[in-house]
Design a protein around this motif. Sequence first.
Motif, PDB file in Angstrom:
ATOM      1  N   ARG A  12      -7.449   8.222  -3.407  1.00  0.00           N
ATOM      2  CA  ARG A  12      -6.826   7.823  -2.135  1.00  0.00           C
ATOM      3  C   ARG A  12      -5.986   8.956  -1.554  1.00  0.00           C
ATOM      4  O   ARG A  12      -5.828   9.059  -0.344  1.00  0.00           O
ATOM      5  N   LEU A  13      -5.444   9.805  -2.422  1.00  0.00           N
ATOM      6  CA  LEU A  13      -4.585  10.888  -1.970  1.00  0.00           C
ATOM      7  C   LEU A  13      -5.310  12.226  -1.853  1.00  0.00           C
ATOM      8  O   LEU A  13      -4.925  13.075  -1.059  1.00  0.00           O
ATOM      9  N   ASN A  63       2.387   1.700  -3.448  1.00  0.00           N
ATOM     10  CA  ASN A  63       1.377   2.231  -4.374  1.00  0.00           C
ATOM     11  C   ASN A  63       1.165   3.719  -4.142  1.00  0.00           C
ATOM     12  O   ASN A  63       1.048   4.495  -5.094  1.00  0.00           O
ATOM     13  N   ARG A  64       1.121   4.126  -2.889  1.00  0.00           N
ATOM     14  CA  ARG A  64       0.960   5.547  -2.553  1.00  0.00           C
ATOM     15  C   ARG A  64       2.148   6.352  -3.099  1.00  0.00           C
ATOM     16  O   ARG A  64       1.961   7.398  -3.701  1.00  0.00           O
ATOM     17  N   ASP A  65       3.347   5.830  -2.882  1.00  0.00           N
ATOM     18  CA  ASP A  65       4.544   6.516  -3.385  1.00  0.00           C
ATOM     19  C   ASP A  65       4.517   6.620  -4.906  1.00  0.00           C
ATOM     20  O   ASP A  65       4.937   7.634  -5.470  1.00  0.00           O
ATOM     21  N   LYS A  70       0.841  -1.205   0.000  1.00  0.00           N
ATOM     22  CA  LYS A  70       0.000   0.000   0.000  1.00  0.00           C
ATOM     23  C   LYS A  70       0.878   1.258   0.000  1.00  0.00           C
ATOM     24  O   LYS A  70       0.596   2.215  -0.712  1.00  0.00           O
TER      25      LYS A  70
END
Length: 192
Positions: free
Chosen positions: A177-178, A52-54, A49
């Motif tokens: 998500r961000l 993926n965020r990065d 996770k």
Amino acid sequence: HCFGACGEGGDIFTFVQKREGVDFGEALRILARRAGVRLQPLSEAATQKAKNRDRLLAVLDAATVFFNKQLASPAGETARTYLIKRGVGQEISSEFRLGYAPKAWQALSTPLTAEGYTGEELVEAGLIVESEDGRLYDRFRHRLMFPICDARGRVVGFGARSLDGSDPKYLNSPQTRLFDKGSLLYGLDKAR
């Protein structure tokens, strides 16, 4: 902060690092033990996770660079003229990393996919839209681009102003998500 001769400063972690002569990880472990906090390694799902965020943060940063270059290009003339009329000079434009989204269906998606980002990542970041027949196209076209950052200064979405009078006048990134428009304040990272 030491108001004496050394002038050293920092937070509790840097204090422990310097006092004990350890790196950040060990300082974290020392302080966790003292506070009764149990540190656990990230699970594989949590690690994935975070990766993926990065990756989404990287694609949004690449889009910011692209839009900024487009603002300086001949295609960005309309956007630059608009900024001048509104009294926004080059210094402010650079500080806030303003940009221009060209008037083309795949002006952003083509170079970003060439850089190795997938269509799925671009959709998840809110940069492109998938049509009903499965074709992908840029969400922002012929717009002045305002990168919206989190409190740490990382681009998490965009606000985009129409330059030709088309509706909507302002178009924001979708909920991702961000990016959560209701929990972000434009320029908070600068005010901080």
